[in-house]
Design an enzyme around this catalytic site. Sequence first.
Site, PDB file in Angstrom:
ATOM      1  CG  LEU A   1      -2.066   0.997   1.287  1.00 23.09           C
ATOM      2  CD1 LEU A   1      -2.846   1.119   0.202  1.00 23.09           C
ATOM      3  CD2 LEU A   1      -2.776   0.927   2.728  1.00 23.09           C
ATOM      4  CG  ASP A   2       0.671   4.000  -3.360  1.00 23.80           C
ATOM      5  OD1 ASP A   2       1.362   3.154  -3.691  1.00 23.80           O
ATOM      6  OD2 ASP A   2       0.133   4.578  -3.937  1.00 23.80           O
ATOM      7  N   PRO A   3       2.999   4.421   0.369  1.00 24.33           N
ATOM      8  CG  PRO A   3       5.363   4.676   0.320  1.00 24.33           C
ATOM      9  CD  PRO A   3       4.287   4.236  -0.304  1.00 24.33           C
TER      10      PRO A   3
ATOM     11  CB  ALA B   1      -2.258   4.894   0.367  1.00 21.58           C
TER      12      ALA B   1
ATOM     13  NE  ARG C   1       0.507   6.060  -6.565  1.00 24.88           N
ATOM     14  CZ  ARG C   1       1.642   5.488  -7.158  1.00 24.88           C
ATOM     15  NH1 ARG C   1       2.559   6.506  -7.346  1.00 24.88           N
ATOM     16  NH2 ARG C   1       2.188   4.301  -6.942  1.00 24.88           N
TER      17      ARG C   1
END
Length: 299
Positions: free
Chosen positions: A37-39, A41, A171
């Site tokens: 999971l994106d940093p 997010a 994104r």
Amino acid sequence: MNGVLNILKPPAMTSSDVVSHVRRILMQKKAGHTGTLDPGAAGVLPVCVGRATKIADYIMRGDKEYIAEITFGAETDTQDSYGSVTRTCESNIMKEMLACILPDFTGKLLQRPPMYSAVKHEGRKLYQLARKGIVVEKPLREVRVHEIELLGGTCNRFLLRIRCSKGTYIRTLCADMGEALSSCAYTSFLMRTETCGIRIEDTYTLPEVEMLMQAGDVERAVQPMEQVLSFLEPIYCDPYLYRFLTTGTPIDLAKAKLSVEPDKEYTVYCKGELIGIGKKERDTLKIVSMLKELGDLRR
């Protein structure tokens, strides 16, 4: 300890950092997450512990749900609010305009992984290359967006609920929406609310897990493998098959009177216990992922 911790990942923390904290809190080396999971997010990050690390790939394949805020009028090098602004544009996107293009972004889509992502190129992650100014164009990937719901917003800032397949970059989806409206856009907020049926309502923060561990009650935060794998159809085998199943011996389907479809995975139970994940191989049932420990098998 064997099972899945449903962690509420905070923003500005990497998925690997979360796993490191879980290992430290539980004093257990065997742990891993089920998809980065994106940093920047927040949201659902299932962490598999013990033998449950064997089911991480199965959870990873499941559909996801996100709440995302799209902001028009600027784009960034990371396609989110944590990057540097690379372009701005005059923008006056209204709710009705965005609603008109959302159907174009559902169904099968082709996406190119963004440079700031964990996708690997020749053994190195793209974001590592991006930080050094190296640009690599990865091939397009097919993803599926099941549903996009416009939750609200006014001019240039809107909240979306998105259900999609594994590998979908929200994104990139938002950036593409900007282009579709002759504007530019980035994801200003992102929260994962579900992955493979594991919901945000059932998450625990890392401090909560630590408090439960100190109180000797951390097991209540651990979802058993049987529960997490409930999306797979179960097969219940006769007790006499236990010693064959637990040694990985293929089971003759006709003799065992089992009906199994080809190219389909099942949870296999025997004597009331989850043995593993099995599938059809020729005329047999084969355990392809054993979920029993060797110590459990000596019966």
